[in-house]
Scaffold this motif. Structure first.
Motif, PDB file in Angstrom:
ATOM      1  N   ARG A   1       6.005   8.664 -22.431  1.00  0.00           N
ATOM      2  CA  ARG A   1       4.717   8.911 -21.777  1.00  0.00           C
ATOM      3  C   ARG A   1       3.978   7.595 -21.606  1.00  0.00           C
ATOM      4  O   ARG A   1       3.806   6.839 -22.551  1.00  0.00           O
ATOM      5  CB  ARG A   1       3.861   9.881 -22.595  1.00  0.00           C
ATOM      6  CG  ARG A   1       4.308  11.327 -22.496  1.00  0.00           C
ATOM      7  CD  ARG A   1       3.235  12.288 -23.001  1.00  0.00           C
ATOM      8  NE  ARG A   1       3.643  13.662 -22.744  1.00  0.00           N
ATOM      9  CZ  ARG A   1       4.326  14.415 -23.606  1.00  0.00           C
ATOM     10  NH1 ARG A   1       4.663  13.916 -24.781  1.00  0.00           N
ATOM     11  NH2 ARG A   1       4.658  15.650 -23.288  1.00  0.00           N
ATOM     12  N   GLN A   2       3.539   7.351 -20.380  1.00  0.00           N
ATOM     13  CA  GLN A   2       2.749   6.158 -20.078  1.00  0.00           C
ATOM     14  C   GLN A   2       1.258   6.480 -20.268  1.00  0.00           C
ATOM     15  O   GLN A   2       0.789   7.536 -19.840  1.00  0.00           O
ATOM     16  CB  GLN A   2       2.994   5.713 -18.640  1.00  0.00           C
ATOM     17  CG  GLN A   2       4.447   5.444 -18.294  1.00  0.00           C
ATOM     18  CD  GLN A   2       4.950   4.160 -18.883  1.00  0.00           C
ATOM     19  OE1 GLN A   2       5.717   4.158 -19.837  1.00  0.00           O
ATOM     20  NE2 GLN A   2       4.517   3.045 -18.333  1.00  0.00           N
ATOM     21  N   GLN A   3       0.526   5.568 -20.865  1.00  0.00           N
ATOM     22  CA  GLN A   3      -0.903   5.746 -21.073  1.00  0.00           C
ATOM     23  C   GLN A   3      -1.655   4.856 -20.087  1.00  0.00           C
ATOM     24  O   GLN A   3      -1.671   3.631 -20.229  1.00  0.00           O
ATOM     25  CB  GLN A   3      -1.279   5.385 -22.513  1.00  0.00           C
ATOM     26  CG  GLN A   3      -0.498   6.157 -23.565  1.00  0.00           C
ATOM     27  CD  GLN A   3      -0.726   7.653 -23.455  1.00  0.00           C
ATOM     28  OE1 GLN A   3      -1.860   8.134 -23.499  1.00  0.00           O
ATOM     29  NE2 GLN A   3       0.353   8.405 -23.333  1.00  0.00           N
ATOM     30  N   LEU A   4      -2.270   5.473 -19.075  1.00  0.00           N
ATOM     31  CA  LEU A   4      -2.978   4.736 -18.037  1.00  0.00           C
ATOM     32  C   LEU A   4      -4.418   5.227 -17.939  1.00  0.00           C
ATOM     33  O   LEU A   4      -4.704   6.396 -18.197  1.00  0.00           O
ATOM     34  CB  LEU A   4      -2.287   4.907 -16.681  1.00  0.00           C
ATOM     35  CG  LEU A   4      -0.811   4.489 -16.592  1.00  0.00           C
ATOM     36  CD1 LEU A   4      -0.261   4.841 -15.220  1.00  0.00           C
ATOM     37  CD2 LEU A   4      -0.645   3.005 -16.875  1.00  0.00           C
ATOM     38  N   ARG A   5      -5.299   4.321 -17.540  1.00  0.00           N
ATOM     39  CA  ARG A   5      -6.706   4.680 -17.311  1.00  0.00           C
ATOM     40  C   ARG A   5      -7.168   4.062 -16.007  1.00  0.00           C
ATOM     41  O   ARG A   5      -6.861   2.906 -15.723  1.00  0.00           O
ATOM     42  CB  ARG A   5      -7.582   4.185 -18.470  1.00  0.00           C
ATOM     43  CG  ARG A   5      -9.068   4.497 -18.303  1.00  0.00           C
ATOM     44  CD  ARG A   5      -9.855   4.022 -19.514  1.00  0.00           C
ATOM     45  NE  ARG A   5      -9.874   2.579 -19.642  1.00  0.00           N
ATOM     46  CZ  ARG A   5     -10.745   1.773 -19.029  1.00  0.00           C
ATOM     47  NH1 ARG A   5     -11.685   2.300 -18.223  1.00  0.00           N
ATOM     48  NH2 ARG A   5     -10.709   0.470 -19.201  1.00  0.00           N
ATOM     49  N   ILE A   6      -7.895   4.833 -15.205  1.00  0.00           N
ATOM     50  CA  ILE A   6      -8.484   4.327 -13.967  1.00  0.00           C
ATOM     51  C   ILE A   6      -9.983   4.159 -14.197  1.00  0.00           C
ATOM     52  O   ILE A   6     -10.679   5.125 -14.549  1.00  0.00           O
ATOM     53  CB  ILE A   6      -8.234   5.288 -12.788  1.00  0.00           C
ATOM     54  CG1 ILE A   6      -6.728   5.545 -12.615  1.00  0.00           C
ATOM     55  CG2 ILE A   6      -8.827   4.726 -11.506  1.00  0.00           C
ATOM     56  CD1 ILE A   6      -6.392   6.558 -11.547  1.00  0.00           C
ATOM     57  N   ASP A   7     -10.481   2.937 -14.036  1.00  0.00           N
ATOM     58  CA  ASP A   7     -11.903   2.711 -14.301  1.00  0.00           C
ATOM     59  C   ASP A   7     -12.753   3.098 -13.089  1.00  0.00           C
ATOM     60  O   ASP A   7     -12.242   3.586 -12.063  1.00  0.00           O
ATOM     61  CB  ASP A   7     -12.162   1.264 -14.743  1.00  0.00           C
ATOM     62  CG  ASP A   7     -11.919   0.224 -13.647  1.00  0.00           C
ATOM     63  OD1 ASP A   7     -11.956   0.578 -12.448  1.00  0.00           O
ATOM     64  OD2 ASP A   7     -11.712  -0.956 -13.979  1.00  0.00           O
TER      65      ASP A   7
ATOM     66  N   LEU B   1       0.861  -1.181   0.000  1.00  0.00           N
ATOM     67  CA  LEU B   1       0.000   0.000   0.000  1.00  0.00           C
ATOM     68  C   LEU B   1       0.893   1.225   0.000  1.00  0.00           C
ATOM     69  O   LEU B   1       1.880   1.292   0.734  1.00  0.00           O
ATOM     70  CB  LEU B   1      -0.898  -0.013   1.235  1.00  0.00           C
ATOM     71  CG  LEU B   1      -1.859   1.156   1.442  1.00  0.00           C
ATOM     72  CD1 LEU B   1      -3.071   0.692   2.249  1.00  0.00           C
ATOM     73  CD2 LEU B   1      -1.195   2.322   2.187  1.00  0.00           C
ATOM     74  N   GLU B   2       0.560   2.201  -0.833  1.00  0.00           N
ATOM     75  CA  GLU B   2       1.337   3.435  -0.855  1.00  0.00           C
ATOM     76  C   GLU B   2       0.459   4.597  -1.300  1.00  0.00           C
ATOM     77  O   GLU B   2      -0.596   4.393  -1.919  1.00  0.00           O
ATOM     78  CB  GLU B   2       2.538   3.302  -1.788  1.00  0.00           C
ATOM     79  CG  GLU B   2       2.193   3.035  -3.232  1.00  0.00           C
ATOM     80  CD  GLU B   2       3.420   2.703  -4.078  1.00  0.00           C
ATOM     81  OE1 GLU B   2       3.434   3.095  -5.270  1.00  0.00           O
ATOM     82  OE2 GLU B   2       4.348   2.052  -3.569  1.00  0.00           O
ATOM     83  N   PRO B   3       0.847   5.822  -0.994  1.00  0.00           N
ATOM     84  CA  PRO B   3       0.091   6.978  -1.462  1.00  0.00           C
ATOM     85  C   PRO B   3       0.036   7.012  -2.987  1.00  0.00           C
ATOM     86  O   PRO B   3       1.002   6.629  -3.653  1.00  0.00           O
ATOM     87  CB  PRO B   3       0.888   8.166  -0.916  1.00  0.00           C
ATOM     88  CG  PRO B   3       1.678   7.617   0.228  1.00  0.00           C
ATOM     89  CD  PRO B   3       1.998   6.205  -0.142  1.00  0.00           C
ATOM     90  N   PHE B   4      -1.088   7.445  -3.526  1.00  0.00           N
ATOM     91  CA  PHE B   4      -1.220   7.614  -4.968  1.00  0.00           C
ATOM     92  C   PHE B   4      -0.701   8.993  -5.346  1.00  0.00           C
ATOM     93  O   PHE B   4      -1.173  10.003  -4.831  1.00  0.00           O
ATOM     94  CB  PHE B   4      -2.677   7.464  -5.392  1.00  0.00           C
ATOM     95  CG  PHE B   4      -2.895   7.614  -6.872  1.00  0.00           C
ATOM     96  CD1 PHE B   4      -2.587   6.576  -7.742  1.00  0.00           C
ATOM     97  CD2 PHE B   4      -3.387   8.795  -7.412  1.00  0.00           C
ATOM     98  CE1 PHE B   4      -2.780   6.705  -9.104  1.00  0.00           C
ATOM     99  CE2 PHE B   4      -3.582   8.942  -8.771  1.00  0.00           C
ATOM    100  CZ  PHE B   4      -3.283   7.893  -9.621  1.00  0.00           C
ATOM    101  N   VAL B   5       0.267   9.025  -6.222  1.00  0.00           N
ATOM    102  CA  VAL B   5       0.895  10.288  -6.618  1.00  0.00           C
ATOM    103  C   VAL B   5       0.165  10.842  -7.836  1.00  0.00           C
ATOM    104  O   VAL B   5       0.095  10.201  -8.888  1.00  0.00           O
ATOM    105  CB  VAL B   5       2.387  10.085  -6.932  1.00  0.00           C
ATOM    106  CG1 VAL B   5       3.023  11.409  -7.334  1.00  0.00           C
ATOM    107  CG2 VAL B   5       3.113   9.489  -5.726  1.00  0.00           C
ATOM    108  N   GLU B   6      -0.386  12.024  -7.683  1.00  0.00           N
ATOM    109  CA  GLU B   6      -1.090  12.664  -8.787  1.00  0.00           C
ATOM    110  C   GLU B   6      -0.078  13.277  -9.756  1.00  0.00           C
ATOM    111  O   GLU B   6       0.970  13.786  -9.355  1.00  0.00           O
ATOM    112  CB  GLU B   6      -2.009  13.775  -8.264  1.00  0.00           C
ATOM    113  CG  GLU B   6      -2.950  13.355  -7.137  1.00  0.00           C
ATOM    114  CD  GLU B   6      -4.100  12.488  -7.612  1.00  0.00           C
ATOM    115  OE1 GLU B   6      -4.305  12.383  -8.842  1.00  0.00           O
ATOM    116  OE2 GLU B   6      -4.804  11.912  -6.747  1.00  0.00           O
ATOM    117  N   GLY B   7      -0.412  13.244 -11.040  1.00  0.00           N
ATOM    118  CA  GLY B   7       0.458  13.871 -12.024  1.00  0.00           C
ATOM    119  C   GLY B   7       0.501  13.101 -13.325  1.00  0.00           C
ATOM    120  O   GLY B   7      -0.320  12.207 -13.577  1.00  0.00           O
ATOM    121  N   GLU B   8       1.471  13.437 -14.163  1.00  0.00           N
ATOM    122  CA  GLU B   8       1.599  12.812 -15.474  1.00  0.00           C
ATOM    123  C   GLU B   8       2.497  11.574 -15.382  1.00  0.00           C
ATOM    124  O   GLU B   8       3.641  11.667 -14.950  1.00  0.00           O
ATOM    125  CB  GLU B   8       2.199  13.800 -16.480  1.00  0.00           C
ATOM    126  CG  GLU B   8       2.301  13.217 -17.885  1.00  0.00           C
ATOM    127  CD  GLU B   8       2.907  14.178 -18.904  1.00  0.00           C
ATOM    128  OE1 GLU B   8       2.899  13.828 -20.092  1.00  0.00           O
ATOM    129  OE2 GLU B   8       3.393  15.246 -18.495  1.00  0.00           O
TER     130      GLU B   8
END
Length: 320
Positions: A215-221, A188-195
């Motif tokens: 650049r990484q392409q990620l999506r959060i459902d 478990l770790e903090p979620f880092v906001e950003g690009e």
């Protein structure tokens, strides 16, 4: 003539590739395998053997042969058998469940084109990697104590596999306890906001070079699961992006903090507006960013990886 064995776990048939859930991972594995083989065959004086699962998927090409595991042959046994017939082995596999480490041991350090056993062992754990980098003053999620969201993922996972973002720490703790209760090694770790970005690094005993910023392409459902949609390699222009000098320096800092990185490796990070680059993980193996990168850079990265392997072998011979 040098003989190189190329092995990518999924395309060599070591996974249930017929399952729909594995289709995208299989395609990514094949793409990495094909890019490596293509670069090697553009070099003179090399014969390449490529591991394939089932029917060979390559057209006939000079200096290329294919090999498949025997029925029921485990990946490590197959890799060990083929590695003994070659001068060097370029292996691509996830760290999950110790797979990359087992394949390293099957090949043996002398023929392994890549990171040392010690580097693989540390980088195979998200917790161990974060603790090491944090101790060297490199920003990791450990410092993001004011995070609004939290993430739970396998400690030895590859990419975004089984990674879930939660809106609160209590919800994340519940997820962590469920996974641990089921016998999983999770973190478990903090979620880092950003690009989300990544660094492609060439590393060896006397050389560390950032060759691409990606650049990484990620999506959060809607349920918080993170999906990896691929990478755009060499997408951050080092000539025009003001972040490039700091990212290039970060690659060197990570290599100093984690000795034994070798060959083509990846560093996943998030560029946070306030903190700058925050390292999420180190991939001690060839990553998807390799695909097409030689053409984009107008240089054969396989030649660089071979040169780094030769330099490491020379150092080992002197030390012996």
């Amino acid at each position: 003539m040098g003989r190189i064995f190329v092995y990518e776990l999924l395309s060599a048939g070591a996974s249930c590739a017929a399952e729909p859930a594995d289709a995208e991972l299989l395609a990514a594995g094949r793409a990495m395998r094909d890019a490596i083989v293509g670069d090697l065959l553009r070099l003179s004086g090399l014969h390449v053997t490529c591991a394939v699962g089932g029917a060979p998927s390559f057209p006939h090409r000079p200096r290329l042969t294919t090999a498949s595991p025997r029925p029921g042959e485990p990946p490590a046994a197959f890799v060990q058998r083929l590695a003994r017939q070659h001068d060097a082995s370029w292996v691509v596999a996830p760290e999950t469940n110790g797979m990359l480490m087992r394949l390293h041991d099957a090949v043996g350090a002398a023929r392994w084109m890549g990171c040392s056993a010690a580097a693989i062992r540390i980088a195979s754990s998200k917790r161990a990697t974060a603790a090491l980098l944090d101790a060297h003053g490199i920003a990791t999620p450990l410092a993001a104590v004011d995070a609004q969201r939290w993430v739970v993922k396998p400690d030895d996972g590859a990419g975004a596999m089984a990674t879930r973002v939660h809106a609160s720490r209590p919800a994340a703790l519940d997820d962590l306890r469920r996974r641990e209760g089921a016998g999983g090694a999770a973190t478990l770790e903090p979620f880092v906001e950003g690009e989300p970005l990544s660094i492609s690094l060439l590393a060896g005993p006397h050389r560390v070079e950032t060759v691409a910023l990606n650049r990484q392409q990620l999506r959060i459902d809607g349920e918080g699961w993170i999906h990896d949609l691929g990478v755009h390699s060499h997408a951050v222009d080092p000539r025009t992006d003001p972040r490039a000098p700091r990212l290039q320096a970060l690659g060197r800092e990570v290599a100093r903090a984690l000795p034994g990185l070798g060959g083509f490796v990846g560093i996943d990070l998030v560029w946070n507006e306030r903190r700058g680059p925050v390292v999420i993980e180190v991939n001690p193996r060839t990553t998807c960013a390799y695909v097409g990168l030689s053409d984009k850079l107008q240089r054969n990265l396989a030649a660089d990886v071979l040169a780094l392997h030769a330099a490491r072998k020379a150092d080992d011979a002197v030390a012996a």
